[in-house]
Every structure is written in C-alpha cells, then in structure tokens.
Design a protein around this motif. Structure first.
Motif, PDB file in Angstrom:
ATOM      1  N   GLU A  47       0.831  -1.208   0.000  1.00 16.57           N
ATOM      2  CA  GLU A  47       0.000   0.000   0.000  1.00 16.57           C
ATOM      3  C   GLU A  47       0.862   1.253   0.000  1.00 16.57           C
ATOM      4  N   LEU A  48       1.958   1.224   0.738  1.00 16.26           N
ATOM      5  CA  LEU A  48       2.846   2.382   0.793  1.00 16.26           C
ATOM      6  C   LEU A  48       3.456   2.662  -0.579  1.00 16.26           C
ATOM      7  N   GLU A  49       3.868   1.635  -1.275  1.00 16.42           N
ATOM      8  CA  GLU A  49       4.444   1.810  -2.607  1.00 16.42           C
ATOM      9  C   GLU A  49       3.439   2.448  -3.559  1.00 16.42           C
ATOM     10  N   GLN A  50       2.194   1.990  -3.483  1.00 18.61           N
ATOM     11  CA  GLN A  50       1.153   2.526  -4.355  1.00 18.61           C
ATOM     12  C   GLN A  50       0.853   3.986  -4.010  1.00 18.61           C
ATOM     13  N   ILE A  51       0.838   4.317  -2.730  1.00 20.12           N
ATOM     14  CA  ILE A  51       0.585   5.697  -2.304  1.00 20.12           C
ATOM     15  C   ILE A  51       1.714   6.614  -2.761  1.00 20.12           C
ATOM     16  N   CYS A  52       2.951   6.155  -2.651  1.00 20.95           N
ATOM     17  CA  CYS A  52       4.093   6.954  -3.096  1.00 20.95           C
ATOM     18  C   CYS A  52       3.977   7.266  -4.583  1.00 20.95           C
ATOM     19  N   SER A  53       3.635   6.254  -5.377  1.00 22.10           N
ATOM     20  CA  SER A  53       3.514   6.441  -6.815  1.00 22.10           C
ATOM     21  C   SER A  53       2.371   7.392  -7.152  1.00 22.10           C
ATOM     22  N   SER A  54       1.218   7.202  -6.518  1.00 22.88           N
ATOM     23  CA  SER A  54       0.046   8.028  -6.814  1.00 22.88           C
ATOM     24  C   SER A  54       0.257   9.475  -6.388  1.00 22.88           C
TER      25      SER A  54
END
Length: 257
Positions: free
Chosen positions: A232-239
């Motif tokens: 989830e953290l990786e996806q939030i960073c990208s978004s």
C-alpha cells in the motif's frame, strides 16, 4: 458544415506557431531557426517567417550576436491575466480528488510559510477510519512528509539556519542524518513519514513546481498506520508523486526530458 480550404490553412498556421513557441523551454531558452525547424518538421524558411511575425509582436526577440531567438516580453501581456489568477488550490483541487480516489485515503495540499508547513486544502478519505487535520494546521516536525519536501528544496543556508535555531523539531535525529535524508528526498522526488511523527499516521508528500520551476506547494496523502503495509505504501508513493507532477504541469512546469 464543410470546412473551407482557408479555414483548414488557418488552423494549420496556428498549430505551427504554437509548435514553434513550444520549442522554447526552461532548459533551452535560446533556440536557432535550424533547431526549431528540425523539432517541428518545417522548412527553415517557414520557421523564419513565423519568427519574424512573432518578433514584430514582441512575442520573441532575436539575439543579434548569435542570431538565435528567445521568448519576448510580449508574452507577458498575453499570459499575464492567466498567471495573475492562477491559484494553486484551484488548480490542485480536481487532481487531489483523483489522488483520493486512487489511494482511498485523505488528499492534502500544503504550502510553506518559511518555517512551517501549512495545510490549505483537504479532501478527506471516504473510509470510516481516516486521518485528517484541521484546515490551516501547521507542522514544524522535521519528520513530517511535507516539511521534508519543503526543506529538501529550501535554500541550503536557510535550511541550516532553521535546523541550527531548532525551529524545526528533528525529534532526536542527528542533523547529519537528517540532511542525508533530505538528499534522498531530492533524489526520489517524494518524502515518507511512516509512523514517525505519530504511531497512528502515515504521510507521503511530493513537491509541486510552478512555471519557473520553483516549489510552491506539496501534495500529500495521509492515512492511518494500521492500513498501510509495504504494498500500500508503494502505491501511495507512486500516486502522490503522479498527482504532484500533474498539478505542476497545470501550473506551467515543463519537466526536463
């Protein structure tokens, strides 16, 4: 209605003029006729005619020594009304909505007042359990994601002064370690606060640049810690980074190729 030949030609000329103007960038402010012709796919004579007309209107100006062109002050008269009314909150709002939809978490816009990060817009998560803050909230913790981004882009002397005067709370982190962290933020383009300012909070922030390439705000995603694992953290960073880049583009920032 069938488009006439003159209308088609007029449209083509306008497109060519715009293509020529787009050749002038922050990275390449002075450009010659040959380079422009290669970029836009026009004959040099056509480019010369376009530039001659733009020069008459002071939209471009020619350097007499190099015979190359740069954008002229005439553009200010054209773009002035837009720039004067361009508000980062207004531009960011719909993109913050997209960020909230992409992550499911609270999307926030912060600005820098010289020593603190200030929340100026917030779209709360639709989850029952969410992380939000009062509009106008101020942050001076060095581990706050937005503070990290602002300090990473601050004048080095000003940053050193804020740290030396303890205006930024490093929460026990050594100054050298913190400066290394800011360097990492500059390299990757975003900052993470993974339960560091509060065990219940995760924050990811990315900088927003204006048409001059200057940092004017941060886009941030805020979420409850328990809901954010590694994936989830990786996806939030990208978004979050994508949202900040989109807002920057809307503000006129041109990313170096």
């Amino acid at each position: 209605m069938t488009e006439t030949r003159s209308e088609t030609r007029g449209t083509s000329v306008i497109v060519n003029v715009l293509d020529v103007l787009r050749c002038f960038t922050v990275q390449n402010p002075v450009v010659g006729v040959t380079d422009i012709a290669e970029q836009v796919g026009l004959h040099k004579s056509s480019v010369s005619r376009i530039l001659a007309t733009l020069e008459q209107e002071h939209v471009v100006e020619r350097d007499e020594e190099t015979r190359k062109y740069r954008l002229g002050v005439g553009l200010i008269a054209i773009a002035g009304p837009l720039l004067a009314n361009l508000d980062v909150r207004q531009v960011a709002y719909p993109i913050l909505g997209d960020l909230r939809e992409a992550t499911g978490e609270t999307a926030v816009l912060n600005i820098w007042d010289g020593s603190e990060s200030v929340s100026v817009e917030q779209l709360p998560s639709t989850h029952l359990v969410k992380h939000t803050s009062v509009m106008g909230s101020r942050y001076r913790s060095g581990l706050s994601a937005t503070v990290q981004v602002f300090l990473a882009n601050e004048d080095p002397q000003r940053c050193a002064q804020l740290l030396a005067n303890s205006e930024i709370d490093l929460q026990g982190m050594a100054t050298e370690e913190y400066l290394a962290r800011l360097e990492l933020v500059r390299e990757r383009g975003y900052a993470v606060n993974y339960g560091e300012t509060s065990k219940e909070e995760v924050g990811v922030a990315a900088g927003i640049l204006d048409h001059r390439g200057e940092l004017v705000a941060c886009a941030m995603t805020a979420a409850p810690f328990y809901r954010i694992g590694a994936d989830e953290l990786e996806q939030i960073c990208s978004s979050t980074r994508t949202a900040a880049q989109r807002i920057s583009t809307r503000l006129g920032y041109q990313q170096e190729a």
